[in-house]
Design an enzyme around this catalytic site. Structure first.
Site, PDB file in Angstrom:
ATOM      1  CB  SER A 151      -0.883   0.002   1.257  1.00 11.52           C
ATOM      2  OG  SER A 151      -1.465   1.266   1.487  1.00 11.52           O
TER       3      SER A 151
ATOM      4  CE1 TYR B  79      -3.206  -1.514   5.633  1.00  6.20           C
ATOM      5  CE2 TYR B  79      -2.541   0.717   5.041  1.00  6.20           C
ATOM      6  CZ  TYR B  79      -3.054  -0.518   4.686  1.00  6.20           C
ATOM      7  OH  TYR B  79      -3.408  -0.760   3.372  1.00  6.20           O
TER       8      TYR B  79
END
Length: 319
Positions: free
Chosen positions: A159, A185
């Site tokens: 990501s 994350y």
């Protein structure tokens, strides 16, 4: 980086477009998290090209519905379902033990994002355990199947969030630091890239290629459902991020499919892509490119050793 890999495709290309004309008959693929979002679209594109595809999912019933839909859409009946809970080592080991024969394509797509603080039975932070350690155990467990395929490809879905931060060395499970959902994350998404870098270093002689990617901002996926409401409210950079354009699911799956099957990237390994192109170094102020901490070869080897160490600990009792 003057040797960046380029392709004729871009941010608006779809999964079907990047795989058009590619024949995957005789190839076998696994896509994790394939019961929704870009995982489903990735599996659909591979199946349409003729691959035998296994959807590795937490919910087998939901997976069976998606598998039936893909079979109807593509005419390919070789679409299977395997139960896989990435945060549970027993589940990962069970999936690996059940696999027989060669594996040509492994797409590590499943993930959770910016969740409330949650831990596995081992006490591991959920995002690190799910997004990285589960996929690490799956991939290393399937090494022999990948090697047997000859020219196998591993695709790690990372990501743009990896830009926010690297590995919290010494405390990856936030046991001594205040938990931050976006920091956790970012760490897990950096780990996805580092794993591809280290696979490229370790497994090249086995004919195994590995690359990581940023699929882009796709808001209509199940990943959003896992996000803590407070995290969504603040976000790592808010709703608008410079250099990041929204994509639909078909566009979001394109880079995964390109790396999984396109002859345009044959032999390419250990790199990071976005919008169907190899990404250059991150530019300050622009949420694009790859961060130095995500492709550092020393850190890649260090993370591999840490991951092996964690996965070698005794399994929790009672599960």
């Amino acid at each position: 980086m003057s040797d960046l890999i380029t392709t004729p495709f871009g941010a608006e290309s779809t999964a079907e477009e990047v795989i058009a004309g590619v024949d995957l008959a005789g190839k076998r693929a696994i896509v994790t998290g394939a019961s929704s979002g870009i995982g489903t679209e990735t599996a659909r594109a591979l199946a349409k090209a003729g691959a035998e595809v296994t959807l590795a999912v937490r919910n087998p019933e939901a997976g069976a519905e998606v598998a039936a839909e893909i079979a109807r859409d593509t005419g390919n009946q070789a679409v299977h379902v395997g139960e896989l809970e990435l945060s549970d080592r027993r589940s990962v080991r069970g999936f690996v033990a059940a696999w027989e024969g060669p594996l040509h394509i492994l797409v590590n797509n499943a993930g959770v994002m910016a969740t409330p603080e949650r831990r596995t039975a081992e006490g591991w932070e959920l995002q690190f355990a799910t997004n990285h350690l589960g996929h690490f155990g799956l991939t290393t467990g399937l090494h022999d199947a990948l090697a047997a395929a000859g020219g196998a490809r591993v695709v790690d879905v990372s990501s743009v969030g990896h830009l926010t931060g690297g590995i919290l060395w010494g405390d990856p499970n936030f046991l001594n630091h205040p938990y931050d959902p976006w920091a956790a994350y970012s760490q897990s998404k950096t780990a996805n890239v580092l794993m591809a870098v280290e696979i490229a270093a370790r497994w090249a002689t086995d004919g195994i290629m590995a690359n990581a990617l940023n699929p882009g901002r796709i808001t209509s996926t199940g990943l959003i459902k896992s996000t803590a409401p407070t995290a969504m409210a603040v976000g790592p950079r808010g709703a608008d991020e410079p250099g990041v354009s929204p994509k639909n699911v078909a566009q979001g799956a394109a880079t995964s499919v390109l790396l999984a099957a396109s002859p345009l990237v044959e032999g390419v390994t250990g790199r990071y892509f976005e919008d169907c192109q190899e990404a250059g170094p991150v530019v300050p102020g622009i949420r694009r490119g790859v961060a130095p901490h995500a492709i550092d070869k020393t850190d890649a080897a260090r993370l591999w050793a840490l991951s092996e160490e964690l996965l070698a600990t005794p399994l929790p009792e009672g599960r």
